[in-house]
Design an enzyme around this catalytic site. Structure first.
Site, PDB file in Angstrom:
ATOM      1  N   ARG A   1      -2.504  -3.889  15.406  1.00  0.00           N
ATOM      2  CA  ARG A   1      -3.406  -2.894  14.606  1.00  0.00           C
ATOM      3  C   ARG A   1      -5.010  -3.480  14.492  1.00  0.00           C
ATOM      4  O   ARG A   1      -5.843  -2.955  14.552  1.00  0.00           O
ATOM      5  CB  ARG A   1      -3.048  -2.322  13.466  1.00  0.00           C
ATOM      6  CG  ARG A   1      -1.855  -1.414  13.389  1.00  0.00           C
ATOM      7  CD  ARG A   1      -1.118  -0.944  12.417  1.00  0.00           C
ATOM      8  NE  ARG A   1      -2.060  -0.042  11.459  1.00  0.00           N
ATOM      9  CZ  ARG A   1      -1.756   0.328  10.314  1.00  0.00           C
ATOM     10  NH1 ARG A   1      -0.870  -0.197   9.689  1.00  0.00           N
ATOM     11  NH2 ARG A   1      -2.683   1.010   9.659  1.00  0.00           N
TER      12      ARG A   1
ATOM     13  N   ARG B   1       0.738  -1.241   0.040  1.00  0.00           N
ATOM     14  CA  ARG B   1      -0.071   0.080  -0.083  1.00  0.00           C
ATOM     15  C   ARG B   1       0.779   1.459  -0.188  1.00  0.00           C
ATOM     16  O   ARG B   1       1.851   1.288   0.665  1.00  0.00           O
ATOM     17  CB  ARG B   1      -0.834   0.251   1.233  1.00  0.00           C
ATOM     18  CG  ARG B   1      -1.839   1.179   1.019  1.00  0.00           C
ATOM     19  CD  ARG B   1      -2.959   1.105   2.217  1.00  0.00           C
ATOM     20  NE  ARG B   1      -2.542   1.217   3.672  1.00  0.00           N
ATOM     21  CZ  ARG B   1      -3.397   1.359   4.614  1.00  0.00           C
ATOM     22  NH1 ARG B   1      -4.624   1.760   4.415  1.00  0.00           N
ATOM     23  NH2 ARG B   1      -2.766   1.497   5.953  1.00  0.00           N
TER      24      ARG B   1
END
Length: 296
Positions: free
Chosen positions: A245, A191
């Site tokens: 996360r 990403r």
């Protein structure tokens, strides 16, 4: 008219009212029973009646479109939230960006936030809600706005609901982009984002036009399609940071979705955002567009 609105708000608490209670309010101000039945069945259908819908009916007021967007890291919020923003002509807002803007602008609430952050403390929910309240008064929010990844707790959701209820508004749509945890491991490393706009790219699934798909991705060959500016990778977009996360995301998000599933007039939609050979970015976008009532 004023009597009717006052009666509604005092009876309903400014969010919803039971059909039977509204019938009683209308009868009290002299509306004939047959007119009540015709008006309510034709306009509102069954169930409780949302105050904003009632206000639209009697005054022509149209509440803004408020969309909440959730998804784990690298699930496509930047990609699909950006498209929703463009199609509906409403901004996609993140609390991080709004905090920075308020601090940089030196607004009263921004100064409070800066004092807290300079002291190394977490910004309170009260300050965050204050910053959102200030930001959504801007002209670009006249038709509505998308909140990206907020609220993060049920307490924040309740505070947001109260803020919106003060202007006879509420969250209309909650979109969750769902991706299996194991699929995110591959996606997270590829990403890249355009820092200024939040547009998101991926070396495999959504590469920028500047990337040939064969070279090593760098800031030289990973450029934003619209501006040509260099893309960047987030420091925490790595496999070692991902499990923590994801655990935090799941713990925070599930209660929020459950909170809004109980809200009259709000739809909670889970979108399969898992990319595969048979499911491409455009398939995911088509489901997002359908969820908000648009043609893909």
């Amino acid at each position: 008219m004023d009597l009717l609105l006052t009666a509604f708000r005092s009876t309903s608490g400014a969010t919803t009212i039971q059909r039977e209670k509204l019938q009683a309010v209308l009868a009290e101000i002299g509306v004939l029973p047959q007119d009540i039945q015709r008006a309510l069945s034709g306009r509102f259908g069954g169930g409780d009646i949302v105050y904003a819908d009632f206000l639209s009916w009697v005054t022509g007021f149209e509440p803004r479109r408020v969309i909440l967007m959730f998804g784990p890291p690298a699930s496509g919020k930047g990609t699909h939230g950006g498209r929703i923003s463009k199609v509906l002509n409403i901004p996609q807002l993140s609390t991080g960006d709004m905090l920075r803007e308020a601090v940089d602008a030196g607004t009263e609430i921004g100064k409070k936030a800066k004092t807290v952050m300079d002291a190394g403390q977490l910004v309170s929910d009260e300050i965050v809600i204050g910053i959102i309240k200030e930001r959504v008064k801007a002209a670009d929010c006249a038709k509505g706005f998308i909140l990206d990844g907020f609220p993060r707790t049920v307490a924040q959701a309740t505070a947001l609901d109260e803020m919106l209820a003060a202007t006879a508004e509420g969250v209309k749509t909650v979109l969750e982009l769902s991706v299996p945890d194991e699929a995110l491991i591959e996606r997270i490393g590829g990403r890249w984002i355009h820092k200024q706009s939040g547009r998101s790219y991926h070396t495999k699934y959504n590469p920028p036009k500047s990337f040939d798909g064969k070279s090593e991705p760098t800031s030289s060959n990973m450029r934003d399609d619209e501006t040509g500016e260099a893309l960047v990778q987030r420091p925490d977009d790595n496999k070692s940071a991902l499990p923590k996360r994801l655990a935090a995301y799941h713990a925070e998000t599930v209660p929020i979705l459950d909170h809004y599933k109980t809200h009259v007039g709000c739809q909670v939609v889970q979108i399969d955002s898992n990319l595969s050979e048979s499911r491409k970015t455009e398939n995911i976008w088509a489901d997002c567009a359908k969820a908000i009532g648009l043609a893909a």
